[in-house]
Scaffold this motif. Structure first.
Motif, short mmCIF file in Angstrom:
data_model
loop_
_atom_site.label_atom_id
_atom_site.label_comp_id
_atom_site.label_asym_id
_atom_site.label_seq_id
_atom_site.Cartn_x
_atom_site.Cartn_y
_atom_site.Cartn_z
N ALA A 235 -35.85 -20.68 -28.05
CA ALA A 235 -36.90 -21.60 -28.83
C ALA A 235 -38.47 -21.29 -28.21
N GLN A 236 -38.32 -21.01 -26.94
CA GLN A 236 -39.61 -20.59 -26.13
C GLN A 236 -40.22 -19.34 -26.62
N LEU A 237 -39.34 -18.50 -26.87
CA LEU A 237 -39.63 -17.01 -27.54
C LEU A 237 -40.20 -17.21 -29.02
N GLY A 238 -39.76 -18.23 -29.64
CA GLY A 238 -40.09 -18.40 -30.92
C GLY A 238 -41.54 -19.03 -30.84
N LEU A 239 -41.82 -20.04 -30.02
CA LEU A 239 -43.07 -20.55 -29.94
C LEU A 239 -44.10 -19.46 -29.52
N ASP A 240 -43.65 -18.50 -28.67
CA ASP A 240 -44.66 -17.63 -28.22
C ASP A 240 -44.90 -16.69 -29.20
N ASP A 241 -43.92 -16.24 -30.07
CA ASP A 241 -44.17 -15.07 -31.13
C ASP A 241 -42.77 -15.19 -32.04
N TYR A 242 -43.05 -15.90 -33.15
CA TYR A 242 -42.08 -16.34 -34.25
C TYR A 242 -41.32 -14.91 -34.78
N TYR A 243 -41.93 -13.90 -34.63
CA TYR A 243 -41.37 -12.72 -35.04
C TYR A 243 -40.80 -11.67 -34.11
N MET A 264 -37.46 -26.20 -30.20
CA MET A 264 -39.03 -25.92 -30.14
C MET A 264 -40.17 -27.17 -30.23
N LYS A 265 -39.55 -27.98 -31.06
CA LYS A 265 -40.27 -29.29 -31.09
C LYS A 265 -40.55 -30.21 -29.75
#
Length: 292
Positions: A235-243, A264-265
């Motif tokens: 989730a933290q990876l997604g917040l930093d860079d969704y791609y 992420m929320k």
């Protein structure tokens, strides 16, 4: 190229159309039947023998769980993917215990559904390959088997390293569980297993080797905490860079994408609920990436 057969069982015609389009557009195979209720579902599944059944949980006449239980009892050995709007965690866990490989929440995220169908299709292809090899080579010596296990463990460690949990206390238990399931699948690709039985085996081995008093519950708790850390990292990876490639790869392969987004929320606002994990889905997701 994947050429599996599919049966779609959902009372919503739009869902059936969307799933069929997803399968055909991505050359995943062919749809042999579409059903709108559970009334004759068991007989139809047994007749068509599809490789994969996409099934809703709540259906007219007979629910998805009953259908799964009855078809397996009659010898059906294909794979079940459940697609439903049900949120009840106990019902979802029960579905996993009865034989589904993955659960996808409605409304359907096309990317997640595609990932899951591809994973299950790849699992089937691997099982076929294993069967072909087994038919040609009737046995392997102990040293070769041990060597194969070592390579598999390296692959597992690589994935756990990728998602940042290799140093977690429960990673050893997780590796042990995955390794055992792979060994069982090598012997019987159609194996239906219960995680609790495997936890118990590992606990008994640990107690015998170390003289400890570990229980199946202890093993499960360590693994659950480790996978919770994994969903947090993803989730933290997604917040930093969704791609981010790792986020794209693992968010829907190891977890339900909806739950990753919930995590992420939570990271952004601790007042939110955390994303939920399912151990069996995580384990099967890891196995789907290992060429054993």
């Amino acid at each position: 190229m994947m050429s599996n057969t599919f049966l779609i069982l959902d009372d919503d015609i739009n869902i059936r159309k969307m799933l069929k389009q997803l399968i055909l557009k991505n050359n995943l195979g062919r749809v042999v039947a579409e059903l709108s209720s559970g009334e004759h579902a068991v007989e139809e599944i047994i007749f068509y023998k599809p490789d994969i059944v996409l099934i809703d949980l709540l259906l007219p006449f007979k629910d998805g769980i009953d259908i799964i239980e009855q078809t397996i009892a009659q010898g059906y050995s294909g794979k079940f993917i459940m697609i439903s709007q049900v949120e009840n965690e106990e019902m979802i866990s029960n579905a996993y215990e009865k034989g589904i490989l993955f659960f996808i929440h409605k409304p359907i995220n096309r990317l997640e559904a595609l990932h899951v169908i591809k994973m299950v299709s790849q699992n089937i292809e691997l099982e076929r390959s294993v069967n072909m090899i087994r038919n040609v080579l009737s046995g392997f010596d102990a040293n070769s088997a041990q060597s194969g296990t070592s390579t598999v463990e390296d692959n597992i460690r690589s994935i756990l390293t990728d998602i940042g949990i290799i140093s977690e206390a429960g990673s050893k238990d997780l590796i042990a569980v995955i390794r055992k399931i792979i060994l069982y699948k090598k012997k019987n690709p159609l194996l239906s297993y219960q995680l609790q039985d495997i936890y118990q085996e590992i606990a008994e081995e640990e107690n015998g080797n170390k003289g400890t008093k570990a229980s199946a519950r202890t093993i499960e708790q360590r693994i659950r905490r480790t996978i919770l850390k994994a969903i947090e990292n993803i989730a933290q990876l997604g917040l930093d860079d969704y791609y981010n490639p790792k986020f794209t790869e693992y968010s829907s392969r190891l977890f339900e994408l909806k739950q990753v987004k919930q995590e992420m929320k939570f990271i952004e606002n601790p007042a939110e609920e955390r994303g939920k994990i399912n151990i069996k889905r995580f384990v099967e997701g890891v196995i789907s990436q290992i060429n054993f």
